[in-house]
Design an enzyme around this catalytic site. Structure first.
Site, short mmCIF file in Angstrom:
data_model
loop_
_atom_site.label_atom_id
_atom_site.label_comp_id
_atom_site.label_asym_id
_atom_site.label_seq_id
_atom_site.Cartn_x
_atom_site.Cartn_y
_atom_site.Cartn_z
N GLU A 26 0.85 -1.19 0.00
CA GLU A 26 0.00 0.00 0.00
C GLU A 26 0.89 1.24 0.00
O GLU A 26 1.97 1.24 0.59
CB GLU A 26 -0.92 0.02 1.24
CG GLU A 26 -2.00 -1.03 1.19
CD GLU A 26 -3.13 -0.79 2.19
OE1 GLU A 26 -3.14 0.25 2.88
OE2 GLU A 26 -4.02 -1.65 2.26
N HIS A 84 -4.43 6.70 0.32
CA HIS A 84 -3.69 5.44 0.33
C HIS A 84 -4.26 4.51 -0.73
O HIS A 84 -5.33 4.77 -1.28
CB HIS A 84 -3.64 4.80 1.73
CG HIS A 84 -4.89 4.10 2.17
ND1 HIS A 84 -6.03 4.78 2.52
CD2 HIS A 84 -5.18 2.79 2.31
CE1 HIS A 84 -6.96 3.91 2.89
NE2 HIS A 84 -6.47 2.68 2.75
N HIS A 86 -5.10 0.47 -2.23
CA HIS A 86 -5.38 -0.95 -1.97
C HIS A 86 -4.91 -1.69 -3.22
O HIS A 86 -5.65 -1.76 -4.20
CB HIS A 86 -6.88 -1.17 -1.76
CG HIS A 86 -7.41 -0.66 -0.47
ND1 HIS A 86 -8.77 -0.61 -0.20
CD2 HIS A 86 -6.79 -0.19 0.63
CE1 HIS A 86 -8.94 -0.12 1.03
NE2 HIS A 86 -7.76 0.16 1.55
ZN LIG Z 1 -7.21 0.91 3.34
#
Ligand SMILES: [Zn+2]
Length: 135
Positions: A26, A84, A86
């Site tokens: 990530e 962020h 995934h």
């Molecule tokens: Zn997350």
């Protein structure tokens, strides 16, 4: 709470490139800008390191967070969002994300490496999707 977040096509590209570069882990970044009524306007991105080096979690170190907030203060900008990625799942907040959204009530922008979608959310009493405007 914000119901839209605005950033430029160039900023969007930078976020996606950052996510691709950090794969399989990530990636994360802090979004600086200004809140105008219900819109979060991103003016700068502060790229951060995911110290977890994990494909399913991210943590920004306290040192880096302190530095990021200090820079925001110097630039007279606010932290309006947290980005962020995934890498292998959909662009929806995980249970861990929801926990951190409670303590960081900004717009959360999530990029899915699986669906290539970029989505944004806030947590008020429940998770709400935030409209992304690019220009
Ligand atoms: Zn997350």
């Amino acid at each position: 709470m914000q119901d839209t977040i605005s950033f430029s096509e160039n900023q969007k590209r930078q976020l996606l490139e950052h996510a691709e570069k950090e794969k399989p882990n990530e990636s994360c970044a802090i979004l600086y800008g200004k809140i105008k009524e219900s819109n979060a306007i991103v003016t700068e991105i502060y790229f951060t390191k995911n110290i977890d080096e994990s494909p399913v979690n991210f943590t920004i170190s306290n040192e880096e967070l302190i530095k990021a907030y200090k820079i925001a203060e110097d630039k007279q900008l606010d932290v309006v969002g947290i980005f962020h990625s995934h890498p292998d799942s959909m662009a929806i907040p995980s249970n861990t994300d929801k926990k951190f959204m409670e303590s960081n009530p900004v717009v959360w922008v999530i990029y899915s490496g699986a669906s290539k979608e970029l989505k944004a959310y806030t947590l008020d009493e429940s998770i709400k999707e935030v409209v992304i405007q690019t220009s």
